[in-house]
Write an enzyme that holds these catalytic residues in place. Sequence first.
Site: not given
Ligand code: UDX
Length: 465
Positions: A278, A163, A93
């Site tokens: 996401c 991921e 989506t």
């Molecule tokens: C996210 C959600 O965590 C997950 O539950 C949902 O199903 C899909 O979206 P994901 O996209 O795999 O998962 O990445 P995530 O680990 O959540 O990190 C997202 C972004 O936030 C990354 O770019 C990461 O670098 C950033 N991030 C994460 C930060 O900048 N600081 C943090 O403390 C944590």
Amino acid sequence: MDVSQGRVRTVSIIGTGYLGTTHAACMAELGFEVVGLDSDPHKVAMLAAGRLPFVEPDLEPLLAEHVATGRLRFTTDPAEAAAADVHFLCVGTPQRSDGLGADLGAVRGSVAALAPHLSRPCLVVGKSTVPVGTAAELAETLREAAPAGPEVHLAWNPEFLREGHAVADTLRPDRLVFGLEGGPDAPGAARALTALREVYADALGAGVPEVLADLPTAELVKTAANSFLATKISFINAMAELCDAAGADVTVLAGALALDERIGGRFLAPGLGFGGGCLPKDIRAFVARAEEIGAGAALAFLREVDAVNLRCRTRAVDLVLDELARGSGRRVAVLGASFKPGSDDVRDSPGLDVAAALHRSGIDVRIHDPAAMPTARRVHPELTYADSVAAACADADVVLLTTEWPQFRDLDPGGLAAVVARPVVIDARHALPAGSWRAAGWRYLAPGRPEPVATPRAAAATTAA
Ligand code: UDX
């Protein structure tokens, strides 16, 4: 199938992207016969050969194993998926091209394509992240278009996998949310619940909590969870902006906040902000949907969360440009193209975005990433990619760290200093040991962290020298 008799044997997975492929392999691992359906013949051919079209730890062996046994197969033909007892809806989506809302084309299209083939009782389970109200609309479509009409039930079971941890998150999620039409007590809900509990018997047996909800609540759990995580990240990045203005250190601040058990330290890492397929598009779609249903004021703060997040990128660009302005060179090494370590996903990648912005400003940018160079090249063919950290950093005036891969955290600052033009590192993810880099002669900068102030004694020594 009579799902109340507990006989789920075959499941179909509609949409074999990131979520669908992981779910398909995990369902096969749990013992179900699985057919994965996708409209992209190239992707289907690759998956049918047991090969993964993206990087995800632990997934390819699982895929290959179950493709080899024949328990997991892939097709482009909805008719082949029609006989399944349970159909999982896993299509994407993405953000609409003309606004903030979610593009529901794939969700509506795949349900419309599947429905005419559903001529026996079955359960359709939505896992895609959708605007609240979508599930009710899809339930109506199924009732109208499926030959088995009233015997085709819809439930919503949002997916929270990350991921880089997709397999573990699928097999042992933090919670299982089961959204049932009309709520858990509605007529017909028991049949859907029986099938869901059978599908997830392994996780439930291991103590994973189950949350029963109606359809809109289940849809909202997912967007609320992602919005909360995004808000936490933007909160600490807003604090980083404050720290820059006040001469304070956001890493110390975040560490102190994390010790408060009510706040906790997860998703409180400051730096370049969130990206990926996401969080960014989900918070935008949430805002758009809230406005459509007359609750826009409740989510106005998410626009600011988005703005703080995007400012992390412009602040990193400005930091690089300011640093370049101190010398005459214009070469920048960017370490990291994926949106986070452990992935080759460059969707809405903060690091790649910053690299592209620097390139547009006329900077000579060289990017290295351990996994995401092919995916990055496809999206930004105009950028220059280097095969190694050393090649990216050769003669660089600034080294910019944008993704905290372990290989970058462990770099030898002494060795790298020998290949650059000027030993200046901007650690946009707060991933490097600042002390070691400074000790190796680097000027170390990071958003939200002040440069060390010379003590009066050190300053006096400098003056005397
Ligand atoms: C996210 C959600 O965590 C997950 O539950 C949902 O199903 C899909 O979206 P994901 O996209 O795999 O998962 O990445 P995530 O680990 O959540 O990190 C997202 C972004 O936030 C990354 O770019 C990461 O670098 C950033 N991030 C994460 C930060 O900048 N600081 C943090 O403390 C944590």
